[in-house]
Write a protein that holds these residues in place. Structure first.
Motif, PDB file in Angstrom:
ATOM      1  N   ALA A  16      -5.833 -12.765  -2.499  1.00  0.00           N
ATOM      2  CA  ALA A  16      -6.174 -13.643  -3.630  1.00  0.00           C
ATOM      3  C   ALA A  16      -4.954 -13.887  -4.516  1.00  0.00           C
ATOM      4  N   TRP A  17      -4.082 -12.896  -4.630  1.00  0.00           N
ATOM      5  CA  TRP A  17      -2.884 -13.003  -5.472  1.00  0.00           C
ATOM      6  C   TRP A  17      -1.666 -13.492  -4.697  1.00  0.00           C
ATOM      7  N   GLY A  18      -1.844 -13.923  -3.465  1.00  0.00           N
ATOM      8  CA  GLY A  18      -0.731 -14.405  -2.655  1.00  0.00           C
ATOM      9  C   GLY A  18       0.032 -15.508  -3.356  1.00  0.00           C
TER      10      GLY A  18
ATOM     11  N   ARG B 293       0.836  -1.211   0.000  1.00  0.00           N
ATOM     12  CA  ARG B 293       0.000   0.000   0.000  1.00  0.00           C
ATOM     13  C   ARG B 293       0.869   1.259   0.000  1.00  0.00           C
ATOM     14  N   GLN B 294       1.907   1.273   0.819  1.00  0.00           N
ATOM     15  CA  GLN B 294       2.806   2.436   0.852  1.00  0.00           C
ATOM     16  C   GLN B 294       3.501   2.626  -0.488  1.00  0.00           C
ATOM     17  N   THR B 295       3.959   1.533  -1.079  1.00  0.00           N
ATOM     18  CA  THR B 295       4.671   1.597  -2.358  1.00  0.00           C
ATOM     19  C   THR B 295       3.755   2.077  -3.476  1.00  0.00           C
ATOM     20  N   LEU B 296       2.574   1.487  -3.588  1.00  0.00           N
ATOM     21  CA  LEU B 296       1.679   1.788  -4.702  1.00  0.00           C
ATOM     22  C   LEU B 296       1.060   3.174  -4.605  1.00  0.00           C
ATOM     23  N   ALA B 297       1.002   3.733  -3.398  1.00  0.00           N
ATOM     24  CA  ALA B 297       0.453   5.087  -3.237  1.00  0.00           C
ATOM     25  C   ALA B 297       1.254   6.100  -4.055  1.00  0.00           C
ATOM     26  N   THR B 298       2.538   5.847  -4.228  1.00  0.00           N
ATOM     27  CA  THR B 298       3.403   6.742  -5.015  1.00  0.00           C
ATOM     28  C   THR B 298       2.880   6.896  -6.439  1.00  0.00           C
ATOM     29  N   TRP B 299       2.285   5.826  -6.975  1.00  0.00           N
ATOM     30  CA  TRP B 299       1.812   5.836  -8.363  1.00  0.00           C
ATOM     31  C   TRP B 299       0.290   5.916  -8.471  1.00  0.00           C
ATOM     32  N   GLY B 300      -0.397   6.034  -7.344  1.00  0.00           N
ATOM     33  CA  GLY B 300      -1.851   6.130  -7.368  1.00  0.00           C
ATOM     34  C   GLY B 300      -2.546   4.830  -7.726  1.00  0.00           C
ATOM     35  N   ALA B 301      -1.897   3.712  -7.511  1.00  0.00           N
ATOM     36  CA  ALA B 301      -2.493   2.410  -7.804  1.00  0.00           C
ATOM     37  C   ALA B 301      -3.305   1.930  -6.608  1.00  0.00           C
ATOM     38  N   ASP B 302      -4.370   1.215  -6.884  1.00  0.00           N
ATOM     39  CA  ASP B 302      -5.204   0.654  -5.833  1.00  0.00           C
ATOM     40  C   ASP B 302      -4.952  -0.847  -5.741  1.00  0.00           C
ATOM     41  N   PHE B 303      -4.785  -1.347  -4.529  1.00  0.00           N
ATOM     42  CA  PHE B 303      -4.567  -2.775  -4.305  1.00  0.00           C
ATOM     43  C   PHE B 303      -5.319  -3.123  -3.035  1.00  0.00           C
ATOM     44  N   THR B 304      -6.511  -3.701  -3.180  1.00  0.00           N
ATOM     45  CA  THR B 304      -7.331  -4.015  -2.010  1.00  0.00           C
ATOM     46  C   THR B 304      -6.747  -5.198  -1.242  1.00  0.00           C
ATOM     47  N   GLU B 305      -7.113  -5.294   0.009  1.00  0.00           N
ATOM     48  CA  GLU B 305      -6.652  -6.414   0.827  1.00  0.00           C
ATOM     49  C   GLU B 305      -7.168  -7.736   0.270  1.00  0.00           C
ATOM     50  N   GLU B 306      -8.403  -7.734  -0.225  1.00  0.00           N
ATOM     51  CA  GLU B 306      -8.977  -8.944  -0.814  1.00  0.00           C
ATOM     52  C   GLU B 306      -8.159  -9.400  -2.029  1.00  0.00           C
TER      53      GLU B 306
END
Length: 195
Positions: free
Chosen positions: A48-50, A31-44
């Motif tokens: 699921a992609w684990g 979440r911290q990393t993707l915030a830099t690029w405005g990407a959304d990554f839900t916990e669900e």
């Protein structure tokens, strides 16, 4: 954490979420990393992609969200952020009990979608690196979980037939990969489902 019936000549462990209770920490790092690029990554979606390699996740997020995040840069930042949080990570108790019980009797391998540097850092932080005879990490194989390639490679490196391997996994992708490899598996409960 009960084991299936049978005699097993090797134990193959996923790392994140299986040996290391690191998935909640990985999610925060994502979440911290993707915030830099405005990407959304839900916990669900994260759970699921684990088990998927970081570069595959970034590539698919780019595709899904119409983004052009630099894959290598995002992957490197996510790993650095996670490594800074490693002191928060503990071992999964039920899995640790099996490692301690079988160490020295059964050869072990780590089979992970994470990079070798990330797996090494996690196992070192937990004091478990010396327990594993083989490590198969992202970059060691072509097709990631749910394909069986990574588990078959680990079995080959250990010199053990696939049907004599027991896999410890926490994700759907990992369980599917183990089944496709012809291996028995133990499902490690997620942090939300552990008693």
């Amino acid at each position: 954490m009960p084991l299936p019936e049978g005699i097993f000549d090797a134990y193959l462990f996923d790392c994140d979420g299986t040996i290391a209770d690191s998935m909640p920490v990985h999610f925060v790092a994502w979440r911290q990393t993707l915030a830099t690029w405005g990407a959304d990554f839900t916990e669900e979606q994260f759970y699921a992609w684990g088990g998927r390699p970081i570069v595959d996740i970034v590539t698919d997020l780019n595709s899904q969200q119409g983004l052009t995040m630099p894959v290598a840069e995002v992957a490197a930042l996510q790993e650095r952020t996670f490594h800074e949080m490693l002191p928060q990570v503990k071992a999964v108790p039920g899995v640790l009990a099996h490692i301690e019980d079988a160490y020295g009797r059964v050869p072990f391998a780590v089979v992970s979608g994470s990079t070798r540097a990330s797996v090494t850092a996690s196992l070192t932080a937990l004091g478990l690196l010396d327990r594993f005879d083989v490590m198969v990490c992202a970059g060691d194989y072509t097709l990631g979980k749910p394909e069986p390639e990574c588990f078959l490679l680990a079995a080959s490196k250990l010199g053990v037939a696939p049907d004599r391997c027991l896999v410890f996994e926490d994700t759907d992708y990992g369980m599917r990969a183990a089944a496709a490899a012809g291996m028995a598996a133990v499902r490690v409960p997620s942090p939300l489902n552990r008693s």
